[in-house]
Motif scaffolding. Sequence first.
Motif, PDB file in Angstrom:
ATOM      1  N   PRO A 104       2.170  -3.113  -1.711  1.00 53.65           N
ATOM      2  CA  PRO A 104       0.835  -2.570  -2.016  1.00 53.65           C
ATOM      3  C   PRO A 104      -0.248  -3.617  -2.256  1.00 53.65           C
ATOM      4  O   PRO A 104      -1.418  -3.372  -1.994  1.00 53.65           O
ATOM      5  N   ASN A 105       0.089  -4.814  -2.731  1.00 53.78           N
ATOM      6  CA  ASN A 105      -0.965  -5.810  -2.954  1.00 53.78           C
ATOM      7  C   ASN A 105      -1.250  -6.632  -1.697  1.00 53.78           C
ATOM      8  O   ASN A 105      -2.036  -7.574  -1.731  1.00 53.78           O
ATOM      9  N   GLY A 106      -0.624  -6.301  -0.570  1.00 56.40           N
ATOM     10  CA  GLY A 106      -0.948  -6.928   0.712  1.00 56.40           C
ATOM     11  C   GLY A 106      -0.098  -8.118   1.067  1.00 56.40           C
ATOM     12  O   GLY A 106      -0.214  -8.653   2.165  1.00 56.40           O
ATOM     13  N   ALA A 107       0.772  -8.591   0.177  1.00 52.44           N
ATOM     14  CA  ALA A 107       1.616  -9.750   0.481  1.00 52.44           C
ATOM     15  C   ALA A 107       2.821  -9.296   1.306  1.00 52.44           C
ATOM     16  O   ALA A 107       3.384  -8.253   1.047  1.00 52.44           O
ATOM     17  N   PRO A 108       3.184 -10.078   2.315  1.00 53.93           N
ATOM     18  CA  PRO A 108       4.353  -9.684   3.110  1.00 53.93           C
ATOM     19  C   PRO A 108       5.644  -9.873   2.320  1.00 53.93           C
ATOM     20  O   PRO A 108       5.762 -10.781   1.514  1.00 53.93           O
ATOM     21  N   GLN A 109       6.570  -9.023   2.549  1.00 50.11           N
ATOM     22  CA  GLN A 109       7.874  -9.164   1.908  1.00 50.11           C
ATOM     23  C   GLN A 109       8.956  -8.874   2.957  1.00 50.11           C
ATOM     24  O   GLN A 109       8.729  -8.120   3.889  1.00 50.11           O
TER      25      GLN A 109
END
Length: 82
Positions: free
Chosen positions: A10-15
């Motif tokens: 949700p915060n836009g960082a890839p995982q």
Amino acid sequence: MEPDRIETNPNGAPQTVIVERRGSGGGLLIGLAILLAVIVGAYFLLNNANNDNARTGAVTSAAKSVGDAADKAGDAVERATK
């Protein structure tokens, strides 16, 4: 093997999401069943070979007895003709 999936949180960082696949153990059960069948088959084959050896020994013994009896009968006939 399936490649890893890259998703965004949700915060836009890839995982990276790693999906592990595990077997149900069905292959292990099939392997054990085949192993058991091989063991049972080997037992019966060895048992059959032992029975054949016993039969061969019995026939050999009977043939020797018949041969001994024939020798005795031959000796008796020979004595009777003299």
